[in-house]
Enzyme design. Sequence first.
Site, PDB file in Angstrom:
ATOM      1  N   CYS A 119       0.836  -1.196   0.000  1.00 13.15           N
ATOM      2  CA  CYS A 119       0.000   0.000   0.000  1.00 13.15           C
ATOM      3  C   CYS A 119       0.879   1.258   0.000  1.00 13.15           C
ATOM      4  O   CYS A 119       1.474   1.582  -1.016  1.00 13.15           O
ATOM      5  CB  CYS A 119      -0.971  -0.039   1.177  1.00 13.15           C
ATOM      6  SG  CYS A 119      -2.352   1.115   1.017  1.00 13.15           S
ATOM      7  N   HIS A 145      -3.543  -5.090  -0.079  1.00 13.80           N
ATOM      8  CA  HIS A 145      -3.080  -5.607   1.217  1.00 13.80           C
ATOM      9  C   HIS A 145      -3.094  -7.132   1.167  1.00 13.80           C
ATOM     10  O   HIS A 145      -4.096  -7.764   1.547  1.00 13.80           O
ATOM     11  CB  HIS A 145      -3.978  -5.106   2.355  1.00 13.80           C
ATOM     12  CG  HIS A 145      -3.730  -3.688   2.744  1.00 13.80           C
ATOM     13  ND1 HIS A 145      -2.812  -3.336   3.711  1.00 13.80           N
ATOM     14  CD2 HIS A 145      -4.266  -2.535   2.280  1.00 13.80           C
ATOM     15  CE1 HIS A 145      -2.805  -2.015   3.839  1.00 13.80           C
ATOM     16  NE2 HIS A 145      -3.680  -1.506   2.984  1.00 13.80           N
ATOM     17  N   GLU A 163      -1.860  -9.294   3.032  1.00 11.57           N
ATOM     18  CA  GLU A 163      -1.950  -9.955   4.339  1.00 11.57           C
ATOM     19  C   GLU A 163      -3.390 -10.336   4.706  1.00 11.57           C
ATOM     20  O   GLU A 163      -3.616 -11.260   5.491  1.00 11.57           O
ATOM     21  CB  GLU A 163      -1.358  -9.067   5.439  1.00 11.57           C
ATOM     22  CG  GLU A 163      -2.111  -7.787   5.747  1.00 11.57           C
ATOM     23  CD  GLU A 163      -1.695  -6.589   4.905  1.00 11.57           C
ATOM     24  OE1 GLU A 163      -1.906  -5.444   5.349  1.00 11.57           O
ATOM     25  OE2 GLU A 163      -1.176  -6.806   3.798  1.00 11.57           O
TER      26      GLU A 163
END
Length: 544
Positions: A379, A514, A516
Amino acid sequence: MTKYIFVTGGVLSSLGKGITAASIGALLKHSGKQVGMLKIDPYINVDPGTMSPLEHGEVFVTKDGAETDLDIGNYERFLDASFLRTSNFTTGQVYSSVIERERSGGYLGQTIQVVPHIVGEIVDRIKKAGEGHEILVVELGGTVGDIEGLPYMEAIRMMKHDDEVEGTFFIHVTLIPFIKAAGEHKSKPTQHSVQELRRIGITPQMIIARSEERLPKTFKKKLALACDVSNDSIIEAMDEQTIYAVPLSFLQQNILAPISKELELGELKPDMEQWDSLVKKIVSPKYHVTIGFVGKYLELKESYKSLIEALIHSGAHLDTRVAIHWVDSEKIETQGAEALLRDCDSVLVAGGFGNRGVEGKIEAIRYARENNMPYLGICLGMQLSIVEYARNVLGYEDANSIEFNPTTTHPMIYLIDNFIDQSGETQLRTHHSPMGGTLRLGEYPCETKAGSKLRAAYNNEPLIYERHRHRYEANPTYREALENAGMIVTGESHGLIEAVEIPKHPWFLGVQFHPEFTSRLQSPNASILGFVKATFDHANPNPA
């Protein structure tokens, strides 16, 4: 009809209700059950989207673009599933919904009260979350006795008698303190907590006992008798070397037996073989790498919860301990990148909002690029990698994001509103924040470039899906200049720049999304796994 397992907490917060709920959900899912998860947050905020990371920790973003509590991330990681906005609601949402309905005449002039209207809205939301599932595991935030939680306690009490509910099971997570001076465990805090539940009208059928010391059998029998539960319904919850060992600990204590008996689920035999193998690799891995994690919210590392867990997932699949060397980006601005990163095997620059520590992140990126260290920017980490390249390779001295310098002559990063205005793009699912600005939230497709490290990481998939949470985008005006200078766009979504790489660098990747948020213990995210693998290759060019 759906069966419900309610998880409440007593004595104090942070006892691990979320991990308890996720562990039970994982065991049920691995037993072949259709399991849903729900986290109820009693705070009056509508969602955590406007809350400080230092106040609330990470904001987890669901597939459909909801900003939710970080426990939803635990649910997804443990159950290897994607949950939607119906898996989390707050008091703010409940009251907003009831008030909006009242204003539009939906209650036909009734006097609006906590009972039945607020409680009824809560029950309706719980049932909606349970649709399509055999079992819904519901975690109620806070502790018994909190004034904010009383309407929720009343709601779940009422659901015991609801004809549309097939069965309920109440689990209470509570603290068993060990007084070292006396050499004794104490049950009174738990007894008082259970008494408060009973006063409300809820009788827990299982106690999850958090303790720093093993509970003697005699104590467990005493606790079971005092709390009016069966002996096999006192489950110890000790601190484990990894949270992923908790389901295995619960399984060893046969936690599913009393749940199955009460809810008539039949014989449950969860297949945890792969899970057990991965946990062993987390606890006793063969290899070791160190990643320089450059961030700005290091006072509360829960702000990076999903990313920390994603590194653990990738490490487990590579039989490697991923040690995180925490680096405050503000300190880089005063001490220099080399002093803080020279002992690391790779560099990761995480996301964030605001100007604090940004120049330190840019210096960290330059250090990784110039020293051929594997680099992953997420990001803001991708955006700043473009800014760094523009400054130090293209020679645009004042290159910046308009988030940090609105008057820069080289706005490498600009507001998504500018892109929408210029392109007329209508396919983007955006959310206008009450604090101002348009947020890009939730899952979007990303087209990967042939021959790129991004595509290779995702098993050569030309189209991938990842989640977003940001207001700013890479300015496509500078794409040609960047690519001519050696930074290539390798991921795109609806005309937006999703990923950049430097082909001449051993492994340099920046992603706007993102990754994750979609990483699980049993299926780690591909771009993070690729980064950890590159870190391993850099640190161990000739592994044993």
